[in-house]
Design an enzyme around this catalytic site. Structure first.
Site: not given
Ligand SMILES: *Cc1c(COP(=O)(O)O)cnc(C)c1O
Length: 393
Positions: A134, A219, A248
Site C-alpha cells: 500500500f 516506503d 504518518k
Molecule cells: C498510509 C500509507 C501511505 C499513504 O499515506 P497518505 O498520507 O494517506 O497519503 C503510503 N504508504 C504507506 C506504507 C502507508 O501506510
C-alpha cells in the site's frame, strides 16, 4: 448539536468515501479518545499510526502553539531554520540523506518515484512493487499499490509498474531487467496485513539494484519514526536503501510527509523538477522536531521494543483460548493478529466495549498503539479483546 445531529449534517456535506463508525470524537490525550456521548475509548490504533506518540502529546502541542505566534507558513522562496533543522534530525537518524518535504504519504511516494525516473537514464522507466503493498491513493501511488481492487475502476493507470509477489526472491529476479528504475517495498507491509520482509528479500533487492544502477526505495510511511522499535524499519536489516518515504507519525498529528534520498541521488531534483506549496510548513516542521525530541527524551524507541514484546506475548496467549486466532506477527508496536475468519465484527464489538483496534485485509487485526503506551493499557486492551472473542466464539 447532539451526536445524531452532527452525523446527519456531516453526511449531508462530506463525501461518503470512508466507511465511518457512528461516533463523533472530540478530544484525545495519549492513548485515549473521547466521544461526544461521554465515552472514553482506549485507542490501540491512534490516527492510523499518525498519532505515533499518542494524541496531543504536550511537547508537540507546546511547539505548535509557540510557532503559531511566530510564523504559520513560509513558502519555499526563502529559507527557514525549522525546515533545515528537521531535515538534519531525520538525516542523522537515517543514512545521512537529504530531505524533500510534502504533506502526506502519497506525496512522499510521488516524490520518490519522480526522483527515481529523473535520476536514472531514460531507458530505465519501470518500477517494481510487491503484491499486498500500500503506497497511497494518488495516481502514481495508487498504481504502485499492487492490489488490483484498489485501481481497477481507475484505468488507465500510470504506465511502467511491474508487480511481483512479496518476499519471493526468484520472482523478483525474473522480473528484473535493465529497464527497472527502482524497486519499492514496505519493510513491513501495513495495510497489506503486517507482512514482514525477510532479510533475504531485502538483500536481494539491494543486490539487484546495485548490479543495474536501479534505486531501492523503502516506503517507511507506516514503519518509520520508531514504531518498530528502531527509527526506521530498514534498520532491522543489513541494507541501506537509496530513498525512504515518511509521513504518518512524523508530525505527531500534523500533516507532513518527507522523502529522504542519498545526497548524490537527491542532487537530481534541481529547481523546476518538483515542488509542494505547503512542503516544509512551519507548524508541521515544528511538530516534527518536537516528535523526534519527545521520542528521545522519553526513550520511546526502547518502550516500543518492550511494549511490543509484551503485547505480542499477551496476544499470543489469547491464541490458546480462541481458535479464531491463527497467529500473531510483526515487529515492535506494529502487530498483526491473523484470524481464520473475518474480523470486522470484532472491531465493532471492541469499540462498544471501549477499545479501538483496526482490521485490514478482512482477516488481520491491526494492533498499533502509541509508542508511549503502558503495559497496563496493553493489558486492558487484551482483556477487552479476550472478552469480545469469548462472546463471538
Ligand atoms: C498510509 C500509507 C501511505 C499513504 O499515506 P497518505 O498520507 O494517506 O497519503 C503510503 N504508504 C504507506 C506504507 C502507508 O501506510
Amino acid at each position: 448539536m447532539t451526536t445524531d445531529e452532527i452525523i446527519k449534517s456531516f453526511d449531508n456535506y462530506v463525501i461518503a468515501n470512508y466507511g465511518r463508525l457512528p461516533r463523533v470524537i472530540d478530544r484525545g490525550q495519549g492513548s485515549y479518545i473521547h466521544d461526544t456521548d461521554g465515552n472514553e475509548i482506549l485507542d490501540m490504533f491512534p490516527g492510523w499510526a499518525v498519532s505515533g506518540i499518542g494524541h496531543c502529546h504536550p511537547k508537540v502541542v507546546k511547539a505548535i502553539q509557540a510557532q503559531a505566534q511566530k510564523l504559520l507558513h513560509m513558502d519555499n522562496t526563502f529559507y527557514t531554520e525549522l525546515q533545515g533543522n528537521l531535515a538534519k534530525l531525520l538525516s542523522e537518524r537515517a543514512f545521512s540523506g537529504k530531505c524533500f518535504f510534502c504533506n502526506s504519504g502519497a506525496e512522499a511516494i510521488e516524490a520518490a518515484l519522480k526522483l527515481a525516473r529523473i535520476h536514472t537514464p531514460k531507458s530505465k522507466y519501470k518500477f517494481i512493487t510487491a503484491t499486498g503493498s500500500f503506497h497511497g491513493r494518488t495516481f502514481g501511488a495508487m498504481t504502485a499499490t499492487a492490489q488490483p481492487k484498489k485501481f481497477e475502476n481507475f484505468q488507465p493507470v500510470v504506465p511502467g509498474f511491474v508487480y511481483v509477489p512479496f518476499n519471493d526472491v526468484a520472482e523478483l529476479e525474473k522480473a528484473f531487467d535493465d529497464e527497472v528504475a527502482a524497486v519499492m517495498i514496505e519493510p513491513i507491509q501495513g495495510e497489506g496485513g503486517i507482512n514482514v520482509a525477510t532479510p533475504e528479500y531485502m538483500s536481494a533487492i539491494r543486490k539487484l539494484c546495485d548490479q543495474s544502477n536501479a534505486l531501492m526505495i523503502l516506503d517507511e510511511v507506516q514503519t518509520g519514526m520508531g514504531r518498530t522499535g528502531k527509527w526506521f524499519g530498514y534498520q532491522h536489516y543489513d541494507v541501506v536503501p537509496d530513498i525512504i518515504t515518511m509521513a504518518k507519525a512524523l508530525g505527531g498529528g500534523v500533516a507532513i510527509g518527507a522523502m529522504m534520498a542519498k545526497p548524490e541521488i537527491a542532487a537530481s531534483l534541481v529547481p523546476g523538477t518538483h515542488a509542494s506549496t505547503f512542503g516544509g510548513n512551519c507548524i508541521a516542521c515544528a511538530a516534527g522536531i518536537a516528535v523526534i525530541e519527545a521520542i528521545e527524551e522519553e526513550n520511546l524507541l526502547e518502550n516500543a521494543q518492550k511494549m511490543g514484546k509484551h503485547a505480542a506475548e499477551k496476544l499470543t496467549q489469547l491464541k490458546d483460548k480462541h481458535s479464531i486466532i491463527d497467529h500473531v506477527r510483526g515487529k515492535g508496536l506494529m502487530i498483526g493478529i491473523q484470524l481464520t475468519a473475518p474480523g470486522g465484527q470484532i472491531v465493532n464489538d471492541c469499540l462498544k466495549n471501549g477499545l479501538r483496534i483496526n482490521c485490514t485485509q478482512e482477516k488481520v487485526l491491526r494492533f498499533m498503539p502509541a509508542m508511549n503506551v503502558t503495559a497496563k493499557q496493553i493489558d486492558k486492551a487484551v482483556e477487552i479483546l479476550d472478552n469480545v472473542l469469548k462472546n463471538i466464539g
